[in-house]
Write a protein that holds these residues in place. Structure first.
Motif, PDB file in Angstrom:
ATOM      1  N   LEU A   1       0.808  -1.217   0.000  1.00  0.00           N
ATOM      2  CA  LEU A   1       0.000   0.000   0.000  1.00  0.00           C
ATOM      3  C   LEU A   1       0.840   1.267   0.000  1.00  0.00           C
ATOM      4  CD1 LEU A   1      -2.750  -1.055   2.576  1.00  0.00           C
ATOM      5  CD2 LEU A   1      -2.868  -1.114   0.079  1.00  0.00           C
ATOM      6  N   THR A   2       2.048   1.188   0.530  1.00  0.00           N
ATOM      7  CA  THR A   2       2.869   2.392   0.638  1.00  0.00           C
ATOM      8  C   THR A   2       4.187   2.210  -0.111  1.00  0.00           C
ATOM      9  OG1 THR A   2       4.069   1.727   2.639  1.00  0.00           O
ATOM     10  CG2 THR A   2       1.905   2.779   2.941  1.00  0.00           C
ATOM     11  N   VAL A   3       4.813   3.337  -0.421  1.00  0.00           N
ATOM     12  CA  VAL A   3       6.110   3.317  -1.089  1.00  0.00           C
ATOM     13  C   VAL A   3       7.140   2.608  -0.212  1.00  0.00           C
ATOM     14  CG1 VAL A   3       8.018   4.788  -1.848  1.00  0.00           C
ATOM     15  CG2 VAL A   3       5.665   5.369  -2.477  1.00  0.00           C
ATOM     16  N   ARG A   4       7.116   2.897   1.087  1.00  0.00           N
ATOM     17  CA  ARG A   4       8.075   2.280   2.009  1.00  0.00           C
ATOM     18  C   ARG A   4       7.908   0.766   2.037  1.00  0.00           C
ATOM     19  NH1 ARG A   4      12.924   3.355   4.681  1.00  0.00           N
ATOM     20  NH2 ARG A   4      13.125   1.858   6.371  1.00  0.00           N
TER      21      ARG A   4
ATOM     22  N   PRO B   1      20.333   2.420   3.627  1.00  0.00           N
ATOM     23  CA  PRO B   1      20.564   3.219   2.416  1.00  0.00           C
ATOM     24  C   PRO B   1      19.981   2.575   1.166  1.00  0.00           C
ATOM     25  CG  PRO B   1      22.637   2.322   3.269  1.00  0.00           C
ATOM     26  CD  PRO B   1      21.604   2.095   4.310  1.00  0.00           C
ATOM     27  N   MET B   2      19.964   1.239   1.104  1.00  0.00           N
ATOM     28  CA  MET B   2      19.377   0.580  -0.064  1.00  0.00           C
ATOM     29  C   MET B   2      17.873   0.807  -0.126  1.00  0.00           C
ATOM     30  SD  MET B   2      21.172  -3.077  -0.666  1.00  0.00           S
ATOM     31  CE  MET B   2      22.943  -3.297  -0.693  1.00  0.00           C
ATOM     32  N   ILE B   3      17.198   0.649   1.012  1.00  0.00           N
ATOM     33  CA  ILE B   3      15.746   0.834   1.028  1.00  0.00           C
ATOM     34  C   ILE B   3      15.398   2.278   0.687  1.00  0.00           C
ATOM     35  CG2 ILE B   3      13.709   0.879   2.532  1.00  0.00           C
ATOM     36  CD1 ILE B   3      14.897  -1.606   3.935  1.00  0.00           C
ATOM     37  N   TYR B   4      16.193   3.212   1.211  1.00  0.00           N
ATOM     38  CA  TYR B   4      15.960   4.619   0.859  1.00  0.00           C
ATOM     39  C   TYR B   4      16.088   4.804  -0.651  1.00  0.00           C
ATOM     40  CZ  TYR B   4      16.720   9.597   0.241  1.00  0.00           C
ATOM     41  OH  TYR B   4      16.637  10.889  -0.197  1.00  0.00           O
ATOM     42  N   TYR B   5      17.145   4.222  -1.236  1.00  0.00           N
ATOM     43  CA  TYR B   5      17.325   4.316  -2.684  1.00  0.00           C
ATOM     44  C   TYR B   5      16.147   3.674  -3.419  1.00  0.00           C
ATOM     45  CZ  TYR B   5      18.831   2.822  -7.284  1.00  0.00           C
ATOM     46  OH  TYR B   5      18.870   2.575  -8.620  1.00  0.00           O
ATOM     47  N   MET B   6      15.688   2.516  -2.927  1.00  0.00           N
ATOM     48  CA  MET B   6      14.605   1.799  -3.598  1.00  0.00           C
ATOM     49  C   MET B   6      13.275   2.544  -3.532  1.00  0.00           C
ATOM     50  SD  MET B   6      15.531  -2.103  -2.421  1.00  0.00           S
ATOM     51  CE  MET B   6      16.872  -3.023  -3.197  1.00  0.00           C
ATOM     52  N   GLU B   7      13.132   3.419  -2.530  1.00  0.00           N
ATOM     53  CA  GLU B   7      11.903   4.210  -2.437  1.00  0.00           C
ATOM     54  C   GLU B   7      11.793   5.223  -3.574  1.00  0.00           C
ATOM     55  OE1 GLU B   7      10.390   5.487   1.613  1.00  0.00           O
ATOM     56  OE2 GLU B   7      12.471   4.995   2.088  1.00  0.00           O
ATOM     57  N   ILE B   8      12.941   5.636  -4.104  1.00  0.00           N
ATOM     58  CA  ILE B   8      12.935   6.671  -5.137  1.00  0.00           C
ATOM     59  C   ILE B   8      12.228   6.145  -6.382  1.00  0.00           C
ATOM     60  CG2 ILE B   8      14.395   8.084  -6.652  1.00  0.00           C
ATOM     61  CD1 ILE B   8      16.505   8.031  -4.423  1.00  0.00           C
ATOM     62  N   GLY B   9      11.224   6.835  -6.807  1.00  0.00           N
ATOM     63  CA  GLY B   9      10.518   6.456  -8.024  1.00  0.00           C
ATOM     64  C   GLY B   9       9.348   5.522  -7.817  1.00  0.00           C
ATOM     65  N   LYS B  10       9.246   4.881  -6.622  1.00  0.00           N
ATOM     66  CA  LYS B  10       8.162   3.912  -6.439  1.00  0.00           C
ATOM     67  C   LYS B  10       6.796   4.578  -6.270  1.00  0.00           C
ATOM     68  CE  LYS B  10      10.283  -0.408  -5.141  1.00  0.00           C
ATOM     69  NZ  LYS B  10      11.605  -0.144  -5.702  1.00  0.00           N
ATOM     70  N   SER B  11       6.788   5.887  -6.093  1.00  0.00           N
ATOM     71  CA  SER B  11       5.501   6.579  -6.057  1.00  0.00           C
ATOM     72  C   SER B  11       4.898   6.689  -7.455  1.00  0.00           C
ATOM     73  CB  SER B  11       5.671   7.981  -5.459  1.00  0.00           C
ATOM     74  OG  SER B  11       6.639   8.714  -6.190  1.00  0.00           O
ATOM     75  N   ASN B  12       5.734   6.445  -8.475  1.00  0.00           N
ATOM     76  CA  ASN B  12       5.255   6.454  -9.857  1.00  0.00           C
ATOM     77  C   ASN B  12       4.490   5.158 -10.121  1.00  0.00           C
ATOM     78  OD1 ASN B  12       5.146   6.076 -12.741  1.00  0.00           O
ATOM     79  ND2 ASN B  12       6.703   7.673 -12.943  1.00  0.00           N
ATOM     80  N   ALA B  13       3.255   5.267 -10.567  1.00  0.00           N
ATOM     81  CA  ALA B  13       2.387   4.097 -10.733  1.00  0.00           C
ATOM     82  C   ALA B  13       2.905   3.125 -11.784  1.00  0.00           C
ATOM     83  CB  ALA B  13       0.974   4.547 -11.103  1.00  0.00           C
TER      84      ALA B  13
END
Length: 230
Positions: free
Chosen positions: A131-134, A166-178
């Motif tokens: 449900l969330t980007v995180r 740091p990896m999870i932070y990096y992986m969050e980038i862009g995941k808000s894009n559907a």
């Protein structure tokens, strides 16, 4: 020296001294003796011991601080605190991942079991329903960590886990894009298919395609927003 400087100075001296003079299981002098040696209060020595514990160098016992066995995981946990969230660091995290995950694939193909591949399938499915980007980023990390774990190389597993934040932070980038989430899952499925075939070549090809996509997404998201003209 002020209190903080005194604690740091004593800590640094003991940090260097412990591996040179003591073996794991040896007891350090007790608080009273250490306080007398350094000419400070026992409260100051207690603060020093707390730092030594945090660095995995000693553990408290009723008889005094005891030298610990080398704790690689503690070292990696400390290393994790050194990472910032800059664009440069994120690019270096991606490079780290590419080196580790591509390089380990021959061992992964050699050792991975059908049950582990089924587990990767379930993680790919889980990622589609977060449900969330995180949450999506955390499942993404678990997917790649499971691949590294399949290599049976415990040191690589510890290094990879130490880099989790740091990896999870990096992986969050862009995941808000559907669009990006489903595309990432498709790349995961291509990697899974290659592992089911036990094909190193196809696994490397699929992983490289995945990393190329991730890099392009990051470069796009990292671009500064255009400043509107007045």
């Amino acid at each position: 020296m002020n209190g903080v400087s005194t604690v740091k100075a004593i800590f640094e001296e003991l940090r260097k001294e412990i591996p040179e003079r003591y073996q794991p299981g040896d007891l350090l002098p007790n608080e009273r003796l250490l306080a007398e040696r350094f000419g400070v209060s026992r409260n100051t020595i207690r603060e020093v011991i707390i730092f030594l514990e945090a660095y995995g160098l000693v553990e408290k016992t009723q008889r005094g601080p005891r030298v610990s066995k080398p704790d690689i995981e503690a070292m990696f946990r400390i290393l994790d605190q050194c990472f910032d969230r800059s664009v440069k660091t994120c690019r270096e995290v991606l490079q780290f991942r590419r080196i580790i995950e591509i390089g380990v694939l021959p061992e992964v193909v050699r050792h991975i079991t059908d049950a582990e591949i089924d587990g990767l399938d379930r993680l790919a499915e889980d990622m589609e329903h977060q449900l969330t980007v995180r949450e999506a980023a955390e499942v993404d990390f678990r997917f790649h960590a499971a691949i590294v774990a399949a290599s049976r190389n415990s040191m690589l597993q510890k290094m990879y886990q130490a880099m989790s934040q740091p990896m999870i932070y990096y992986m969050e980038i862009g995941k808000s894009n559907a669009v990006i989430g489903p595309t990432t899952v498709n790349y995961h499925r291509q990697i899974i298919a290659a592992l089911r075939e036990r094909s190193v070549g196809k696994a490397v090809e699929a992983s490289n395609a995945h990393f190329h996509f991730s890099e392009s997404v990051f470069n796009q998201e990292a671009q500064p927003s255009a400043t509107p003209t007045p």
